[in-house]
Design a protein around this motif. Structure first.
Motif, PDB file in Angstrom:
ATOM      1  N   ASN A 116      27.228 -27.627 -28.860  1.00 45.56           N
ATOM      2  CA  ASN A 116      27.978 -26.959 -27.792  1.00 45.56           C
ATOM      3  C   ASN A 116      27.626 -27.536 -26.421  1.00 45.56           C
ATOM      4  O   ASN A 116      28.491 -27.703 -25.556  1.00 45.56           O
ATOM      5  N   LYS A 117      26.352 -27.888 -26.225  1.00 44.13           N
ATOM      6  CA  LYS A 117      25.951 -28.506 -24.959  1.00 44.13           C
ATOM      7  C   LYS A 117      26.573 -29.901 -24.825  1.00 44.13           C
ATOM      8  O   LYS A 117      26.898 -30.353 -23.734  1.00 44.13           O
ATOM      9  N   MET A 118      26.724 -30.605 -25.960  1.00 42.78           N
ATOM     10  CA  MET A 118      27.331 -31.947 -25.920  1.00 42.78           C
ATOM     11  C   MET A 118      28.780 -31.882 -25.452  1.00 42.78           C
ATOM     12  O   MET A 118      29.194 -32.656 -24.590  1.00 42.78           O
ATOM     13  N   SER A 119      29.541 -30.950 -26.021  1.00 37.96           N
ATOM     14  CA  SER A 119      30.946 -30.871 -25.605  1.00 37.96           C
ATOM     15  C   SER A 119      31.027 -30.465 -24.136  1.00 37.96           C
ATOM     16  O   SER A 119      31.866 -30.954 -23.381  1.00 37.96           O
ATOM     17  N   ALA A 129      28.887 -31.291 -21.867  1.00 36.88           N
ATOM     18  CA  ALA A 129      28.480 -32.447 -21.048  1.00 36.88           C
ATOM     19  C   ALA A 129      29.571 -33.518 -20.981  1.00 36.88           C
ATOM     20  O   ALA A 129      29.450 -34.479 -20.227  1.00 36.88           O
ATOM     21  N   GLY A 130      30.607 -33.362 -21.796  1.00 44.10           N
ATOM     22  CA  GLY A 130      31.734 -34.310 -21.717  1.00 44.10           C
ATOM     23  C   GLY A 130      31.875 -35.256 -22.904  1.00 44.10           C
ATOM     24  O   GLY A 130      32.740 -36.134 -22.893  1.00 44.10           O
ATOM     25  N   PHE A 131      31.030 -35.087 -23.925  1.00 45.57           N
ATOM     26  CA  PHE A 131      31.189 -35.936 -25.113  1.00 45.57           C
ATOM     27  C   PHE A 131      32.507 -35.589 -25.801  1.00 45.57           C
ATOM     28  O   PHE A 131      32.796 -34.417 -26.034  1.00 45.57           O
ATOM     29  N   LYS A 132      33.281 -36.622 -26.121  1.00 45.43           N
ATOM     30  CA  LYS A 132      34.602 -36.407 -26.725  1.00 45.43           C
ATOM     31  C   LYS A 132      34.590 -36.656 -28.236  1.00 45.43           C
ATOM     32  O   LYS A 132      35.523 -36.277 -28.941  1.00 45.43           O
ATOM     33  N   VAL A 133      33.559 -37.341 -28.725  1.00 44.71           N
ATOM     34  CA  VAL A 133      33.427 -37.576 -30.165  1.00 44.71           C
ATOM     35  C   VAL A 133      31.971 -37.286 -30.553  1.00 44.71           C
ATOM     36  O   VAL A 133      31.038 -37.838 -29.956  1.00 44.71           O
ATOM     37  N   ILE A 134      31.805 -36.414 -31.522  1.00 40.70           N
ATOM     38  CA  ILE A 134      30.450 -36.002 -31.920  1.00 40.70           C
ATOM     39  C   ILE A 134      30.343 -36.045 -33.445  1.00 40.70           C
ATOM     40  O   ILE A 134      31.167 -35.457 -34.145  1.00 40.70           O
ATOM     41  N   LYS A 187      34.535 -25.097 -31.031  1.00 38.55           N
ATOM     42  CA  LYS A 187      35.315 -26.335 -31.116  1.00 38.55           C
ATOM     43  C   LYS A 187      36.112 -26.479 -29.839  1.00 38.55           C
ATOM     44  O   LYS A 187      37.121 -25.809 -29.637  1.00 38.55           O
ATOM     45  N   LYS A 188      35.634 -27.354 -28.979  1.00 37.39           N
ATOM     46  CA  LYS A 188      36.304 -27.543 -27.698  1.00 37.39           C
ATOM     47  C   LYS A 188      37.564 -28.374 -27.907  1.00 37.39           C
ATOM     48  O   LYS A 188      37.506 -29.439 -28.540  1.00 37.39           O
ATOM     49  N   PRO A 189      38.703 -27.937 -27.388  1.00 37.79           N
ATOM     50  CA  PRO A 189      39.925 -28.719 -27.565  1.00 37.79           C
ATOM     51  C   PRO A 189      39.759 -30.130 -26.998  1.00 37.79           C
ATOM     52  O   PRO A 189      39.146 -30.312 -25.943  1.00 37.79           O
ATOM     53  N   GLY A 190      40.274 -31.112 -27.710  1.00 39.32           N
ATOM     54  CA  GLY A 190      40.187 -32.497 -27.243  1.00 39.32           C
ATOM     55  C   GLY A 190      38.932 -33.213 -27.709  1.00 39.32           C
ATOM     56  O   GLY A 190      38.792 -34.417 -27.507  1.00 39.32           O
ATOM     57  N   VAL A 191      38.011 -32.479 -28.316  1.00 37.20           N
ATOM     58  CA  VAL A 191      36.792 -33.111 -28.825  1.00 37.20           C
ATOM     59  C   VAL A 191      36.938 -33.322 -30.333  1.00 37.20           C
ATOM     60  O   VAL A 191      37.403 -32.442 -31.052  1.00 37.20           O
ATOM     61  N   GLN A 192      36.553 -34.512 -30.774  1.00 37.61           N
ATOM     62  CA  GLN A 192      36.609 -34.805 -32.215  1.00 37.61           C
ATOM     63  C   GLN A 192      35.213 -34.627 -32.815  1.00 37.61           C
ATOM     64  O   GLN A 192      34.262 -35.250 -32.363  1.00 37.61           O
ATOM     65  N   TYR A 193      35.136 -33.767 -33.815  1.00 39.93           N
ATOM     66  CA  TYR A 193      33.862 -33.507 -34.483  1.00 39.93           C
ATOM     67  C   TYR A 193      33.948 -34.128 -35.875  1.00 39.93           C
ATOM     68  O   TYR A 193      34.785 -33.738 -36.691  1.00 39.93           O
ATOM     69  N   ARG A 194      33.082 -35.111 -36.157  1.00 42.80           N
ATOM     70  CA  ARG A 194      33.219 -35.799 -37.427  1.00 42.80           C
ATOM     71  C   ARG A 194      31.953 -35.676 -38.283  1.00 42.80           C
ATOM     72  O   ARG A 194      30.886 -35.330 -37.800  1.00 42.80           O
TER      73      ARG A 194
END
Ligand code: ZN
Length: 319
Positions: free
Chosen positions: A38-41, A43-48, A74-81
């Motif tokens: 959650n902190k990553m999204s 901070a602006g990370f778009k792919v995690i 799940k932040k919109p626009g962020v891809q979680y793989r």
């Protein structure tokens, strides 16, 4: 090295939660992982890369990946793989709401034949059912080629071998491909020769580069990729993640080191460097040992505004 076109903006995929933590002794709790993701999204990370769906017996560090997917924001626009190895991985992705999975094959012919009795391209051909299942469920699927720049078991990994694997991926319907240097053998001029050649041969492919910092060339290799016009790179907070073949060697490239280089070089990442450094410190606290991150040790160059030290000369001596 003729077709260099330096990228002005890049995308970082943060892989600490998977590649970083899968070799750590300390197993993070579901809550700790959720806090980090959650902190990553934020901070602006778009792919995690959140984790992997492997056998919990084989990789206990990743056993709670499903629970993390279910409970994280799940932040919109962020891809979680997540990394998968087979169809079972796709099933787990469907069940926990993971919308992007990644397969991997080693480019080492010697290793692949010894372990699976198949060439790397034959292994990829076997991914067909996996890809179909993922696509039918609306899950994005990508592929990675580890040892693409060198392998401890082969004298050399030829570019033709790598191309045959790329073609095998394309044939089963995977057109997002990561060239990975898990063995930490890549060097900058090799990257600058390989990247344009691959981009030219397969313009339909969305490329990622994944470097390890085993021999201190991680950031240099990423910069060589940027100079070649590649724009997607993996990195891991604090450089967490071992090199499986060199005991005690540095692990992944530290995310904050890459972000700092980009910040100084005016290459856009969309990520807040200070927030990333704070997350990185939190990761180091969790794993209970120091890592090879330069920025965690030395701080940002911009923060170093010191007073000029004055030479202390005693008044009496002047007389
Ligand atoms: Zn790796």
């Amino acid at each position: 090295m003729s077709e260099n076109k330096m990228a002005k903006a890049i995308t970082i995929c943060e892989v600490c939660l998977r590649d970083g933590l899968q070799n750590e002794k300390t197993i993070l709790t579901t809550e700790e992982k959720i806090d980090l993701v959650n902190k990553m999204s934020d901070a602006g990370f778009k792919v995690i890369e959140v984790g992997s769906f492997m056998s919990p017996k084989a990789v206990p560090q990743m056993a709670n990946t499903d629970d993390v997917f279910k409970a994280m924001n799940k932040k919109p626009g962020v891809q979680y793989r997540a990394l998968i190895a087979n169809e079972r991985g796709v099933d787990r992705a469907i069940a926990c709401g993971c919308e992007k999975v990644k397969l991997n094959v080693s480019a080492s012919v010697a290793h692949n034949i010894a372990n699976l009795n198949m060439t790397p391209a034959e292994s990829v051909a076997g991914f067909g059912a996996c890809v179909e299942k993922a696509k039918a469920a609306g899950i994005g699927i990508s592929g990675s080629i580890s040892m693409a720049f060198g392998s401890p078991w082969d004298k050399e990994i030829s570019i033709d071998t790598v191309k045959s694997i790329v073609e095998a991926y394309l044939k089963v319907g995977v057109d997002e491909i990561s060239l990975s240097d898990a063995s930490g053998m890549a060097y900058p001029t090799q990257v600058m020769e390989m990247c344009p050649e691959m981009a030219k041969a397969y313009p339909e492919v969305t490329w990622w580069l994944h470097f390890h910092n085993t021999r201190g060339l991680g950031v240099a290799n990423i910069f060589a990729g940027i100079m070649s016009g590649f724009t997607r790179f993996d990195s891991s907070f604090a450089g967490v993640g071992g090199c499986p073949f060199v005991p005690g060697a540095a692990g992944n490239v530290a995310t904050e080191d890459v972000l700092h280089m980009c910040d100084e070089s005016h290459i856009e990442t969309g990520i807040d460097l200070d927030k990333a450094i704070a997350i990185s410190r939190q990761v180091v606290q969790y794993i209970h040992h120091p890592t090879d991150s330069y920025i965690l040790r030395a701080g940002k160059a911009k923060d170093l505004i010191l007073e000029v030290p004055k030479k202390r000369v005693k008044h009496e001596e002047k007389k």
